[in-house]
Structure formats: structure tokens, C-alpha cells
Scaffold this active site. Structure first.
Site, PDB file in Angstrom:
ATOM      1  CG  ASN A 175     -51.225 -15.734   2.155  1.00 40.06           C
ATOM      2  OD1 ASN A 175     -51.211 -16.934   2.418  1.00 40.06           O
ATOM      3  ND2 ASN A 175     -50.177 -15.086   1.709  1.00 40.06           N
ATOM      4  CG  ASN A 184     -65.190 -29.657  -3.274  1.00 38.41           C
ATOM      5  OD1 ASN A 184     -64.617 -30.567  -2.689  1.00 38.41           O
ATOM      6  ND2 ASN A 184     -65.228 -29.554  -4.584  1.00 38.41           N
ATOM      7  CE  LYS A 218     -64.584 -28.793  -8.763  1.00 42.99           C
ATOM      8  NZ  LYS A 218     -65.682 -29.603  -8.228  1.00 42.99           N
ATOM      9  NE  ARG A 225     -52.479 -49.180 -45.641  1.00 37.55           N
ATOM     10  CZ  ARG A 225     -51.940 -48.370 -46.555  1.00 37.55           C
ATOM     11  NH1 ARG A 225     -50.641 -48.325 -46.707  1.00 37.55           N
ATOM     12  NH2 ARG A 225     -52.707 -47.609 -47.308  1.00 37.55           N
ATOM     13  N   GLY A 280     -63.263 -44.177 -46.905  1.00 36.95           N
ATOM     14  CA  GLY A 280     -62.448 -45.347 -46.557  1.00 36.95           C
ATOM     15  C   GLY A 280     -62.314 -45.506 -45.050  1.00 36.95           C
ATOM     16  CG  LEU A 283     -62.460 -38.296 -52.453  1.00 38.18           C
ATOM     17  CD1 LEU A 283     -61.658 -39.183 -53.410  1.00 38.18           C
ATOM     18  CD2 LEU A 283     -63.933 -38.288 -52.830  1.00 38.18           C
ATOM     19  CG  ASP A 315     -55.576 -39.727 -46.284  1.00 39.50           C
ATOM     20  OD1 ASP A 315     -55.565 -38.848 -47.167  1.00 39.50           O
ATOM     21  OD2 ASP A 315     -55.254 -40.908 -46.506  1.00 39.50           O
ATOM     22  CE1 TYR A 321     -59.681 -30.008  -5.406  1.00 39.59           C
ATOM     23  CE2 TYR A 321     -61.153 -30.068  -3.513  1.00 39.59           C
ATOM     24  CZ  TYR A 321     -60.962 -30.094  -4.880  1.00 39.59           C
ATOM     25  OH  TYR A 321     -62.042 -30.190  -5.713  1.00 39.59           O
ATOM     26  CB  THR A 358     -60.997 -42.085 -56.195  1.00 39.44           C
ATOM     27  OG1 THR A 358     -60.344 -42.627 -57.357  1.00 39.44           O
ATOM     28  CG2 THR A 358     -60.131 -42.401 -54.980  1.00 39.44           C
TER      29      THR A 358
END
Ligand code: UD1
Ligand code: MG
Length: 491
Positions: free
Chosen positions: A387, A396, A361, A23, A19, A16, A113, A376, A89
Site C-alpha cells: 500500500n 525515477n 508508467k 479535397r 489518387g 485503386l 476509400d 506518480y 481508372t
């Protein structure tokens, strides 16, 4: 689906979820609120899956498109039953039975829930229901504060006679500590016959599913209630305070389970692990760490302190300190941090290293490659054992498009470099300090850029006369035994 051969063991689960959850005071419908990396209904559907039901029916109403899309992702063959008017219900289950055409076997009704619900509890409940051959079974619980729940009414022999809802209960009935969890199991044929007999002649003016218990008793059928020991599993989160409390409890359970499975957690209270995370034996988690989403960590890795990993894969023996990483792969024995940020598409090879104040990234580091300091690294392919010098920026983005940089094996970079993509630095090449690489560097070459250093003697006293800087320079010239280097020339 109704063409499928029917038998008495056929299992239908109705969830179910019509609803809205007033609240929560939210744009988001209650069952879609996240807790431990899944939605509330996601946890319920995961528990339901362990029953291996023949069909799952979700009753939707409020924000039906969003709920339908989400539920379909989790259970692709779900039957979606739309409840147009939320009349209780009983009304919800009636829509579920009609839409799915269910008429045989066992029907389990749960709500969307209860994020702590476990599959094992559902399995035991269904087994008890079937063994007792009852028309209706109630998963009940003995609670300290039964307020708000339907109370289980038993006669002097202890047989269940009915369920009375909070608003309809007498003061005496309100004292009853045995409550209905809202999870019920039915003989489908009985349920189909009983649903049209429900009335809404009650305090809420709703069709109560719980009234089927009374109907079964009137028909002389057997009903029963099976109390669950762990009542938290059937508790719902109705507002954000309860959501946070249940989130903490769910996390406590998840962390406890991993410790029992061989994971060292130094501080369970500040460690957050989502439900779908997977950890190997002898992983160590240090305080202030969040392992989120589909993160997987291999044995002997040490994560934390103060680290967030979302949807990451961490290899055996890797060390991740004060890092924030998402959709990244960290190889076996690799080192990350302290203070590192790995953005999506970062793949770090075996024993590679991302050091302090480094952001990556879409970057692949080969085995043993290192970016130790202040850099970066965006859209890059870095060969094994390379290295990268301190303070290197992989430029980039030209303002319009992103481009890739390729760095060869065993490259050795100077400090404060800028690699202007697209560009390639060959295997075994090097760069001097402060180099801006705009053109490809052949294998084995040293790239330097910018002119040689020039010193203009006396520039400050003449152009900045009267300033403290100029005074300092003049003092240096006057002062006894003070050497000054104004010979000019660089290297
Ligand atoms: C219900 C039970 C109560 C039980 C309690 C456990 C009934 C009449 N009462 O009370 O015995 O102790 O749960 O938490 O069943 N829903 C729909 N459509 C509707 C009405 C409700 O889908 O028309 C869904 C709600 O979204 C919710 C669930 O059914 O997920 C329960 O409804 P709710 O109104 O919260 O019932 P309770 O008063 O809590
Ligand atoms: Mg409720």
C-alpha cells in the site's frame, strides 16, 4: 507468382489508391486518413482479406512510399503497381494487370476509400458474378442523390448496356438513380483484352475502366449489375466532412454490433469503439468512453464514464472510471480512477488499485497492491498487497537516466514520500510520513527521514511584525481561554 498453377477460380483483387484526394486538403494522402482506428485503405483491405484472394494488387501513385509501406504492413505479399501518370481508372487497372502478370480467373476492382465496405458484401458479389458467368459485373446501388457517380444504363429488357460518367451524361441519364459503386468484377481474360481498347475520348480525358462494360456488350458478352442494399458500404469519403460523417456511421455500426453481442452501452452516441477492439459478453460501457486500437475487455468489466483506453487489456470484472490509459494491462477485478492516467508499460495485478490523481508508467503492481491517492509511479515494481501512501512520488529520473524502484510485498507507506530510484523497499517494510527514501530499506524496517520537528516560539511576531499573520498569533496569545501550543518538540 505467375508460376502458380492457374485455374478459373483464381481470384485477384485490385485496390485503386493512386489518387491524392485533393479535397481532403491534407499533407496525408486520402487513403491513409484514419477512421475507427484503421486507415481508410486498412478497412478496404480487411474486407478484401475475407475473400482469401490469391493475390492483392494495390495501385499507388501519390505519396507512393507512404502508401506502399502501410499496405505492405497489412498485406505482406501485396503486389504494388505504380501508376506514373494518373490517366484514369482504366489506366490504373492496366498497370495492375501488367505488374502482377494476371491473365486468368476473376479480377475484382475496388477503391481504397470506402471504409464501410464489408467482406460479406464482397463475397456475395463475387459469388453472384461467378454464378452468372459474366464478362463484367458491377456492384451497383440505388441512391437518392446520384450526383457524381457513373450511372448504370439498362435497355428495355433491363439488361446492362453501359456506364455513363456524370460529366458525360445527358440530362436524362443524370436522372438515373442506379449508380456504379466503382467496385467491378471481371473475367480476367476479357479484361486483359479490353484494357488496350479503352480510349480517353471523353469529358475528363481519362481512360475509364467503366467503358469495359460497353466493350463487353459490343463483343456480345454478358454483363450485369448487382445492386447492394446497404449503399453506404460503397461510399467514399472525399473531404473531412464526409470523413466525420462516415466515422460516425461506422462507429454506430460497430457499437450496434457489440450491443447485439451482449455488451451494455449506456450511450451509443458518446461511445467510440475502434474496428479492432474486442469485447466480451456483459461488459458495460458508460457514457463518454473511447475504446481504441487493439483494446480487449473481458467479461463483467465496467468502463467509464469519460474514459479513453488505447491498446489496453482489461481483465474480468475490472472497474475503470474517468481514466486515460495507453498500452496498459488492468488485471481481473482491479480498480482504476476516478482521474487516473496509465501510461505505457503499466501492468496492474488482480484486484489491485490505482486511485484518484495517480499517474503510472512502466509500473507493475502485484495482486492486491494499491496506490490510492495523488501519486506518480514511474519505473516501479510493487509487490502484492503493498500500500503506497497518499502523495508518494517515485523519483525515477536523475536528469540523465531513468531508474527503477522495487517495493516489497505488504509494504505500508506513509504519506508524502519520495522514493529516489534506484532503490528497494523490502518485503513487509514501512515508511513514516514525509520520508525521502534514498537508501534501501531492509525487510521489516521502518524508514524515517528528516530531523525531528522543532517549534521556534514567537518567530512570527518577531520576524513578521505588523502583518495580519503576526496579529493573528498575538490575538491567540491574548484571547481568553485560547490555548496555544508552543511547547516545542515533536515525536
Ligand atoms: C469512379 C467511377 C464511377 C463510379 C465512382 C464510384 C470510373 C471512370 N468512374 O468515378 O463510375 O460511380 O468511381 O465512386 O471508373 N484512381 C487511380 N488512378 C487514376 C484514377 C483514379 O488509382 O488514374 C483511383 C482513385 O484514387 C480513386 C478511384 O480510382 O480511389 C476512383 O477514381 P475517381 O477519380 O474518384 O473516380 P470517380 O470520378 O469517383
Ligand atoms: Mg471518386
Amino acid at each position: 507468382m505467375s508460376e502458380r498453377p492457374m485455374n478459373e477460380h483464381e481470384l485477384t483483387v485490385v485496390v485503386l489508391a493512386a489518387g491524392g484526394g485533393t479535397r481532403m486538403k491534407s499533407k496525408t494522402v486520402k487513403v491513409l486518413h484514419p477512421i475507427a482506428g484503421r486507415t481508410m485503405i486498412g478497412h478496404v483491405l480487411a474486407a478484401v482479406r475475407t475473400l482469401e484472394p490469391h493475390r492483392v494488387v494495390a495501385v499507388i501513385g501519390h505519396q507512393r512510399e507512404q502508401v506502399a509501406t502501410h499496405v505492405r504492413e497489412l498485406v505482406p505479399d501485396v503486389v504494388l503497381a505504380v501508376q506514373e501518370v494518373l490517366d484514369g481508372t482504366g489506366g490504373a487497372v492496366r498497370v495492375a494487370m501488367e505488374t502482377s502478370g494476371t491473365s486468368r480467373g476473376t479480377v475484382v476492382v475496388a477503391t481504397g476509400d470506402t471504409p464501410l465496405l464489408e467482406g460479406e458484401s464482397l463475397r456475395k458479389f463475387v459469388a453472384d458474378h461467378r454464378a452468372a458467368e459474366q464478362a463484367v459485373s458491377i456492384l451497383s446501388g440505388i441512391v437518392a442523390d446520384p450526383f457524381g457517380y457513373g450511372r448504370i444504363l439498362r435497355n428495355d429488357e433491363g439488361d446492362v448496356e453501359g456506364i455513363v460518367e456524370e460529366k458525360d451524361a445527358t440530362p436524362q441519364q443524370r436522372e438515373i438513380a442506379e449508380i456504379s459503386s466503382g467496385i467491378l468484377a471481371f473475367d480476367a481474360e476479357f479484361l486483359v483484352g479490353a484494357l488496350p481498347r479503352l480510349t480517353n475520348d471523353n469529358a475528363k480525358g481519362e481512360y475509364y475502366l467503366t467503358d469495359t462494360v460497353r466493350i463487353a456488350r459490343e463483343d456480345g458478352l454478358t454483363v450485369g449489375a448487382f445492386p447492394i442494399d446497404d449503399v453506404a458500404q460503397t461510399e467514399g469519403a472525399n473531404d473531412r466532412v464526409q470523413l466525420a460523417e462516415m466515422g460516425r456511421e461506422l462507429n454506430r455500426r460497430i457499437v450496434t454490433r457489440w450491443m447485439r453481442d451482449g455488451v451494455t452501452v449506456m450511450d451509443p452516441a458518446t461511445t467510440w469503439i475502434d474496428a479492432d477492439v474486442k469485447l466480451a459478453e456483459d461488459v458495460t460501457i458508460l457514457p463518454g468512453t473511447q475504446l481504441l486500437g487493439a483494446t480487449v475487455v473481458a467479461e463483467d468489466a465496467v468502463i467509464g464514464p469519460d474514459t479513453t483506453l488505447k491498446d489496453c487489456e482489461v481483465g474480468a470484472g475490472a472497474r475503470v472510471v474517468r481514466a486515460h490509459a495507453e498500452l496498459s494491462v488492468i488485471g481481473d477485478g482491479a480498480e482504476v480512477g476516478p482521474y487516473a492516467r496509465l501510461r505505457p508499460g503499466t501492468i496492474l495485478g488482480t484486484r489491485s488499485k490505482i486511485g484518484t490523481f495517480v499517474e503510472t508508467k512502466n509500473a507493475h503492481l502485484g495482486d492486491g497492491a494499491k496506490v490510492p491517492h495523488l501519486s506518480y509511479v514511474g519505473d516501479a515494481e510493487i509487490g502484492e498487497q503493498a500500500n503506497i501512501g497518499a502523495g508518494t512520488i517515485f523519483a525515477n529520473y536523475d536528469g540523465i537516466a531513468k531508474h527503477r524502484t522495487k517495493v516489497g510485498r505488504w509494504f505500508r507507506g506513509g504519506s508524502n514520500n519520495t522514493f529516489v530510484a534506484p532503490v528497494e523497499l523490502g518485503d513487509g517494510s514501512s515508511t513514516g510520513g514525509g520520508t525521502v527514501v534514498r537508501r534501501n530499506v531492509p525487510p521489516g524496517a521502518l524508514a524515517v527521514s528528516g530531523g525531528p520537528q522543532r517549534n521556534l516560539p514567537g518567530w512570527v511576531p518577531s520576524k513578521r511584525a505588523g502583518t495580519p499573520q503576526a496579529e493573528a498569533a498575538e490575538e491567540a496569545h491574548r484571547g481568553p481561554g485560547r490555548a496555544s501550543d508552543d511547547q516545542g518538540g515533536g515525536h
